[in-house]
Design an enzyme around this catalytic site. Structure first.
Site, mmCIF file in Angstrom:
data_model
loop_
_atom_site.group_PDB
_atom_site.id
_atom_site.type_symbol
_atom_site.label_atom_id
_atom_site.label_comp_id
_atom_site.label_asym_id
_atom_site.label_seq_id
_atom_site.Cartn_x
_atom_site.Cartn_y
_atom_site.Cartn_z
ATOM 1 N N LYS A 263 -7.549 55.676 -63.079
ATOM 2 C CA LYS A 263 -8.439 56.063 -64.186
ATOM 3 C C LYS A 263 -8.359 55.047 -65.326
ATOM 4 O O LYS A 263 -9.378 54.569 -65.816
ATOM 5 C CB LYS A 263 -8.067 57.461 -64.726
ATOM 6 C CG LYS A 263 -8.086 58.546 -63.664
ATOM 7 C CD LYS A 263 -7.708 59.907 -64.233
ATOM 8 C CE LYS A 263 -6.307 60.015 -64.791
ATOM 9 N NZ LYS A 263 -5.216 59.911 -63.789
ATOM 10 N N ARG B 233 -8.021 68.503 -68.338
ATOM 11 C CA ARG B 233 -7.002 68.615 -67.302
ATOM 12 C C ARG B 233 -6.716 70.054 -66.925
ATOM 13 O O ARG B 233 -5.865 70.304 -66.085
ATOM 14 C CB ARG B 233 -5.715 68.006 -67.845
ATOM 15 C CG ARG B 233 -5.212 66.825 -67.062
ATOM 16 C CD ARG B 233 -4.117 66.235 -67.911
ATOM 17 N NE ARG B 233 -3.240 65.399 -67.209
ATOM 18 C CZ ARG B 233 -3.209 64.066 -67.361
ATOM 19 N NH1 ARG B 233 -4.079 63.451 -68.110
ATOM 20 N NH2 ARG B 233 -2.298 63.379 -66.733
ATOM 21 N N ARG C 137 4.077 50.236 -61.841
ATOM 22 C CA ARG C 137 3.159 49.872 -62.938
ATOM 23 C C ARG C 137 3.915 49.312 -64.146
ATOM 24 O O ARG C 137 4.972 49.796 -64.517
ATOM 25 C CB ARG C 137 2.399 51.126 -63.363
ATOM 26 C CG ARG C 137 1.605 50.956 -64.646
ATOM 27 C CD ARG C 137 0.686 52.100 -64.886
ATOM 28 N NE ARG C 137 1.368 53.377 -65.033
ATOM 29 C CZ ARG C 137 0.726 54.535 -65.155
ATOM 30 N NH1 ARG C 137 -0.590 54.567 -65.125
ATOM 31 N NH2 ARG C 137 1.400 55.649 -65.298
ATOM 32 N N ARG D 288 6.413 52.773 -68.671
ATOM 33 C CA ARG D 288 6.413 54.102 -69.289
ATOM 34 C C ARG D 288 7.633 54.899 -68.855
ATOM 35 O O ARG D 288 8.041 54.831 -67.698
ATOM 36 C CB ARG D 288 5.141 54.860 -68.893
ATOM 37 C CG ARG D 288 3.968 54.494 -69.755
ATOM 38 C CD ARG D 288 2.655 54.999 -69.240
ATOM 39 N NE ARG D 288 2.620 56.392 -68.779
ATOM 40 C CZ ARG D 288 1.520 56.974 -68.315
ATOM 41 N NH1 ARG D 288 0.379 56.288 -68.259
ATOM 42 N NH2 ARG D 288 1.559 58.218 -67.910
ATOM 43 N N ARG E 244 4.262 65.446 -62.064
ATOM 44 C CA ARG E 244 2.888 65.236 -62.560
ATOM 45 C C ARG E 244 1.862 65.523 -61.465
ATOM 46 O O ARG E 244 0.799 66.092 -61.724
ATOM 47 C CB ARG E 244 2.735 63.802 -63.097
ATOM 48 C CG ARG E 244 3.439 63.620 -64.443
ATOM 49 C CD ARG E 244 3.808 62.183 -64.739
ATOM 50 N NE ARG E 244 2.682 61.285 -64.804
ATOM 51 C CZ ARG E 244 2.791 59.954 -64.782
ATOM 52 N NH1 ARG E 244 4.001 59.389 -64.706
ATOM 53 N NH2 ARG E 244 1.725 59.196 -64.854
HETATM 54 P P1 AP5 Z 1 -3.654 53.451 -63.514
HETATM 55 O O1 AP5 Z 1 -5.055 52.976 -63.696
HETATM 56 O O2 AP5 Z 1 -2.681 53.149 -64.601
HETATM 57 O O3 AP5 Z 1 -3.654 54.996 -63.110
HETATM 58 P P2 AP5 Z 1 -4.105 56.283 -63.932
HETATM 59 O O4 AP5 Z 1 -5.000 57.099 -63.057
HETATM 60 O O5 AP5 Z 1 -4.618 55.921 -65.290
HETATM 61 O O6 AP5 Z 1 -2.688 57.002 -63.992
HETATM 62 P P3 AP5 Z 1 -1.851 57.575 -65.199
HETATM 63 O O7 AP5 Z 1 -0.430 57.645 -64.705
HETATM 64 O O8 AP5 Z 1 -2.035 56.817 -66.466
HETATM 65 O O9 AP5 Z 1 -2.462 58.974 -65.294
HETATM 66 P P4 AP5 Z 1 -1.818 60.227 -65.778
HETATM 67 O O10 AP5 Z 1 -2.966 61.105 -65.679
HETATM 68 O O11 AP5 Z 1 -0.575 60.698 -65.129
HETATM 69 O O12 AP5 Z 1 -1.241 59.802 -67.216
HETATM 70 P P5 AP5 Z 1 -1.777 60.061 -68.675
HETATM 71 O O13 AP5 Z 1 -1.389 58.905 -69.498
HETATM 72 O O14 AP5 Z 1 -3.178 60.533 -68.672
HETATM 73 O O15 AP5 Z 1 -3.092 52.846 -62.130
HETATM 74 C C1 AP5 Z 1 -1.745 53.038 -61.747
HETATM 75 C C2 AP5 Z 1 -1.186 51.730 -61.141
HETATM 76 O O16 AP5 Z 1 -1.844 51.477 -59.892
HETATM 77 C C3 AP5 Z 1 -1.428 50.485 -62.013
HETATM 78 O O17 AP5 Z 1 -0.287 49.669 -61.934
HETATM 79 C C4 AP5 Z 1 -2.647 49.788 -61.380
HETATM 80 O O18 AP5 Z 1 -2.546 48.374 -61.500
HETATM 81 C C5 AP5 Z 1 -2.545 50.226 -59.927
HETATM 82 N N1 AP5 Z 1 -3.852 50.492 -59.346
HETATM 83 C C6 AP5 Z 1 -4.938 51.094 -59.934
HETATM 84 N N2 AP5 Z 1 -5.976 51.190 -59.071
HETATM 85 C C7 AP5 Z 1 -5.528 50.658 -57.882
HETATM 86 C C8 AP5 Z 1 -6.137 50.458 -56.605
HETATM 87 N N3 AP5 Z 1 -7.403 50.846 -56.359
HETATM 88 N N4 AP5 Z 1 -5.379 49.872 -55.625
HETATM 89 C C9 AP5 Z 1 -4.086 49.487 -55.863
HETATM 90 N N5 AP5 Z 1 -3.463 49.625 -57.078
HETATM 91 C C10 AP5 Z 1 -4.182 50.201 -58.065
HETATM 92 O O19 AP5 Z 1 -0.888 61.355 -69.093
HETATM 93 C C11 AP5 Z 1 0.499 61.257 -69.308
HETATM 94 C C12 AP5 Z 1 1.031 62.613 -69.759
HETATM 95 O O20 AP5 Z 1 0.404 63.005 -71.002
HETATM 96 C C13 AP5 Z 1 0.758 63.790 -68.817
HETATM 97 O O21 AP5 Z 1 1.738 63.893 -67.795
HETATM 98 C C14 AP5 Z 1 0.788 64.988 -69.800
HETATM 99 O O22 AP5 Z 1 2.120 65.356 -70.116
HETATM 100 C C15 AP5 Z 1 0.146 64.407 -71.044
HETATM 101 N N6 AP5 Z 1 -1.329 64.606 -71.102
HETATM 102 C C16 AP5 Z 1 -2.287 63.628 -71.102
HETATM 103 N N7 AP5 Z 1 -3.520 64.173 -71.151
HETATM 104 C C17 AP5 Z 1 -3.332 65.520 -71.181
HETATM 105 C C18 AP5 Z 1 -4.228 66.629 -71.209
HETATM 106 N N8 AP5 Z 1 -5.568 66.437 -71.205
HETATM 107 N N9 AP5 Z 1 -3.704 67.870 -71.212
HETATM 108 C C19 AP5 Z 1 -2.371 68.068 -71.218
HETATM 109 N N10 AP5 Z 1 -1.464 67.074 -71.182
HETATM 110 C C20 AP5 Z 1 -1.944 65.805 -71.165
#
Ligand code: AP5
Length: 214
Positions: free
Chosen positions: A13, A88, A127, A161, A172
């Site tokens: 994402k 979410r 990552r 992170r 997660r």
């Molecule tokens: P990346 O693009 O970084 O993945 P992502 O989908 O953005 O994953 P996140 O871990 O950031 O999502 P998340 O939802 O857990 O975290 P968030 O920060 O929202 O890609 C990952 C890796 O793979 C990278 O190294 C990239 O290079 C590689 N990659 C990407 N695409 C690829 C491909 N096609 N092929 C190969 N490699 C690839 O949330 C963190 C925390 O915040 C949550 O756990 C929660 O506690 C809180 N939080 C955030 N939003 C909310 C909400 N709305 N409600 C409640 N709690 C929330």
């Protein structure tokens, strides 16, 4: 163009939202990034969110909805936004429906990035990001062109992170299946869901996304 990028942790994402932001001037609104900024600043919201994020659990809906509401107010009249990591839960999706209606905004597409869980553990534990500009990399799938130097800004410091370890990633993923997956049905009922193959390479996923948004 107003989009939701939907998918489990590691689906890509953030990677894809940044590419769409650069290509089309659409603003990425990542709730994870907003929360990490609150944690770094030590605000009351950040203090509440910190332990939950480190353990892989979701932050309460009311906290998130307030943060997103503030940011959306600033986006009205601009090029559009990409919601990354929000909504979410079904209550968050319902709150977003109300927020958008009150601002006379609407979603064009909810793009579901379809992936396998096991591959997400490898993606997330590999990552890292540039400490200076935030550009994202991966130990295997997306290394900088010159070892140890950020392609985007030339920075030489990188960070990982604190929630990107295997135990927390599995928490997660469990939270995603229990609380976030039902959100897709909320949007399927509205006819907004489009799917892309998130197991393809990063460039191919971008191509599929570009095809969706036209
Ligand atoms: P990346 O693009 O970084 O993945 P992502 O989908 O953005 O994953 P996140 O871990 O950031 O999502 P998340 O939802 O857990 O975290 P968030 O920060 O929202 O890609 C990952 C890796 O793979 C990278 O190294 C990239 O290079 C590689 N990659 C990407 N695409 C690829 C491909 N096609 N092929 C190969 N490699 C690839 O949330 C963190 C925390 O915040 C949550 O756990 C929660 O506690 C809180 N939080 C955030 N939003 C909310 C909400 N709305 N409600 C409640 N709690 C929330």
């Amino acid at each position: 163009m107003n989009l939701v990028l939907f998918g489990p942790p590691g689906a890509g994402k953030g990677t894809q939202a940044k590419r769409l932001e650069e290509a089309h001037g659409i603003t990425q609104l990542s709730t994870g990034e907003m929360l990490r900024a609150e944690v770094a600043e030590g605000t009351p919201v950040g203090q509440r969110a910190d332990a939950l994020m480190k353990s892989g659990r979701l932050v309460p809906d009311d906290v998130i909805v307030e943060i997103v509401g503030d940011r959306l107010s600033r986006e009205a009249g601009r090029n559009g936004f990409i919601l990354d990591g929000f909504p979410r839960t079904v209550p968050q999706a319902e709150a977003l429906d109300r927020l958008l209606a009150s601002k006379r905004l609407k979603l064009d597409h909810v793009v579901s990035i379809e992936v396998d869980d096991e591959a997400m553990v490898e993606r997330i534990t590999g990552r890292f990001t540039c400490a200076n500009c935030g550009a994202g990399y991966h130990d295997t799938f997306q290394r900088p062109e010159v070892e140890g130097v950020c392609d985007a800004c030339g920075g030489t410091e990188f960070t990982r992170r604190s929630d990107d370890n295997e135990v927390t990633v599995r928490e997660r993923l469990a939270a995603y299946h229990a609380e976030t997956e039902p959100v897709l049905r909320h949007y399927e009922a509205q006819g907004l869901v489009r799917k892309v193959d998130g197991m393809a390479g990063i460039d191919e996923v971008t191509r599929q996304l570009e095809a969706v948004i036209g």
